[in-house]
Write a protein that holds these residues in place. Structure first.
Motif, mmCIF file in Angstrom:
data_model
loop_
_atom_site.group_PDB
_atom_site.id
_atom_site.type_symbol
_atom_site.label_atom_id
_atom_site.label_comp_id
_atom_site.label_asym_id
_atom_site.label_seq_id
_atom_site.Cartn_x
_atom_site.Cartn_y
_atom_site.Cartn_z
ATOM 1 N N PHE A 1 -10.221 5.497 -0.434
ATOM 2 C CA PHE A 1 -10.558 5.419 -1.850
ATOM 3 C C PHE A 1 -9.987 6.640 -2.580
ATOM 4 O O PHE A 1 -9.772 7.680 -1.977
ATOM 5 N N ARG B 1 -9.297 1.813 4.586
ATOM 6 C CA ARG B 1 -10.581 2.068 3.914
ATOM 7 C C ARG B 1 -10.519 3.391 3.129
ATOM 8 O O ARG B 1 -11.446 4.201 3.187
ATOM 9 N N PRO C 1 -6.717 -0.678 1.401
ATOM 10 C CA PRO C 1 -7.681 -1.467 2.185
ATOM 11 C C PRO C 1 -7.506 -1.335 3.697
ATOM 12 O O PRO C 1 -8.494 -1.342 4.432
ATOM 13 N N LYS D 1 1.879 1.767 -3.558
ATOM 14 C CA LYS D 1 0.763 2.322 -4.341
ATOM 15 C C LYS D 1 0.614 3.819 -4.081
ATOM 16 O O LYS D 1 0.394 4.617 -4.994
ATOM 17 N N ARG E 1 -12.812 9.689 -8.429
ATOM 18 C CA ARG E 1 -12.782 9.388 -9.877
ATOM 19 C C ARG E 1 -12.097 10.526 -10.643
ATOM 20 O O ARG E 1 -12.248 11.673 -10.293
ATOM 21 N N ARG F 1 -26.746 2.419 -6.324
ATOM 22 C CA ARG F 1 -25.639 3.372 -6.274
ATOM 23 C C ARG F 1 -25.916 4.524 -7.232
ATOM 24 O O ARG F 1 -26.429 4.349 -8.331
ATOM 25 N N GLN G 1 0.823 -1.214 0.000
ATOM 26 C CA GLN G 1 0.000 0.000 0.000
ATOM 27 C C GLN G 1 0.858 1.265 0.000
ATOM 28 O O GLN G 1 0.505 2.266 -0.624
ATOM 29 N N GLU H 1 -14.038 5.977 -6.535
ATOM 30 C CA GLU H 1 -13.838 4.754 -7.292
ATOM 31 C C GLU H 1 -14.489 3.582 -6.563
ATOM 32 O O GLU H 1 -14.624 3.591 -5.341
ATOM 33 N N SER H 2 -14.875 2.559 -7.303
ATOM 34 C CA SER H 2 -15.580 1.429 -6.690
ATOM 35 C C SER H 2 -14.627 0.516 -5.914
ATOM 36 O O SER H 2 -15.020 -0.136 -4.943
ATOM 37 N N GLU H 3 -13.345 0.466 -6.313
ATOM 38 C CA GLU H 3 -12.373 -0.390 -5.650
ATOM 39 C C GLU H 3 -11.599 0.405 -4.605
ATOM 40 O O GLU H 3 -11.125 1.506 -4.874
ATOM 41 N N VAL H 4 -11.451 -0.171 -3.421
ATOM 42 C CA VAL H 4 -10.713 0.493 -2.356
ATOM 43 C C VAL H 4 -9.242 0.596 -2.751
ATOM 44 O O VAL H 4 -8.661 -0.333 -3.323
ATOM 45 N N PHE H 5 -8.627 1.737 -2.478
ATOM 46 C CA PHE H 5 -7.237 1.984 -2.866
ATOM 47 C C PHE H 5 -6.260 1.514 -1.791
ATOM 48 O O PHE H 5 -5.263 0.855 -2.085
#
Length: 285
Positions: free
Chosen positions: A282, A280, A277, A192, A285, A264, A189, A271-275
């Motif tokens: 995100f 928590r 985790p 990232k 967009r 939704r 992480q 974004e729909s995917e957690v960046f």
């Protein structure tokens, strides 16, 4: 500040007792939510007492979680005055707590343990049930009141609530470093995070516990023209009722739905995917 807080706590309990005294001697119509199993066998006064005096931690209770007491009360003017005075006391208590959190936050654990001793009979009784520490949020949360007489109330579980806190990349990095920075999943992480611009704003999302929302439909439009209002109702909702009758209301499910019930939004900004985790977090967009 502690002396002021003790006085504010005394006032809060005195005004609670005054409201309950008024209800006991001048009872009005009420409806108790079916999901409150313990309250089903109670009369209106006992149920209201349980709801308004529920200011204690249960053993093992998460401090972020508050217990709901859902129902409707058809209130006359005198009872509404008591509710207004009690909400003023709750607001004053919350304001003092806010000052203490800012200026002397180390006092908070002491406050939770010491304030109940100002009312030893109540304290001793509740300690036998495992309720010895104050739940400060349950002390000051306001009693919901409708703005005007209501024709009907529609109650529904709201299970999609969440709180969103904005974070900078630097703040997210600091939070990750407080975890085990040698752990493989944390290092992934951090990598990232290093791959995005330093100036990007991130969102830390906290899912909220299901809560009950009430949609109120007023008998007459309010002064600003509104004919309806939605509000959260964690405590009994007091509805002005000149004729002493409860408004028409539905019977919501005793338990919240297990999954999300609302679609939704198409304009969802996250974004729909957690960046990240572990936090928590995100990306927008």
């Amino acid at each position: 500040m502690l002396a002021e807080l003790e006085a504010a706590f005394d006032t809060l309990l005195q005004r609670t007792e005054a409201l309950l005294w008024r209800y006991r001697h001048h009872p009005v119509a009420c409806w108790i939510f079916e999901g409150d199993r313990e309250a089903r066998e109670m009369d209106g006064h006992d149920w209201l007492s349980r709801a308004l005096l529920d200011i204690w931690y249960l053993d093992g209770q998460d401090g972020r979680v508050t217990r709901p007491h859902i129902g409707l009360v058809a209130a006359d003017e005198a009872l509404l005055d008591h509710v207004a005075h009690l909400n003023e006391a709750k607001e004053a208590f919350a304001a003092l707590l806010g000052r203490i959190r800012d200026q002397a936050p180390t006092l908070i654990p002491e406050i939770k343990a010491v304030l109940p001793f100002r009312h030893p009979v109540l304290h001793d009784h509740l300690r036998g049930q495992g309720l010895a520490r104050l739940h400060l949020k349950q002390c000051w949360r306001a009693i919901p009141v409708a703005d005007a007489p209501v024709a009907r109330v529609r109650l529904a579980w709201y299970s999609s609530g969440r709180s969103i806190k904005r974070l900078s990349v630097r703040e997210a990095e600091q939070k990750l470093l407080k975890l085990d920075s040698d752990a493989p999943h944390v290092r992934i992480q951090l990598r990232k995070l290093a791959g995005i611009p330093d100036g990007e704003t991130l969102a830390q999302v906290q899912q909220q516990a299901p809560l009950m929302r009430a949609n109120l439909f007023f008998r007459e439009p309010l002064e600003d023209g509104r004919q309806r209002r939605a509000m959260n109702v964690a405590l009994p909702l007091f509805v002005p009722s000149p004729d002493g009758r409860l408004p028409d209301h539905n019977l919501p499910s005793p338990t919240p739905p297990e999954s999300r019930t609302r679609a939704r939004r198409r304009d969802e900004r996250l974004e729909s995917e957690v960046f990240l985790p572990s936090l928590r977090v995100f990306r927008y967009r």
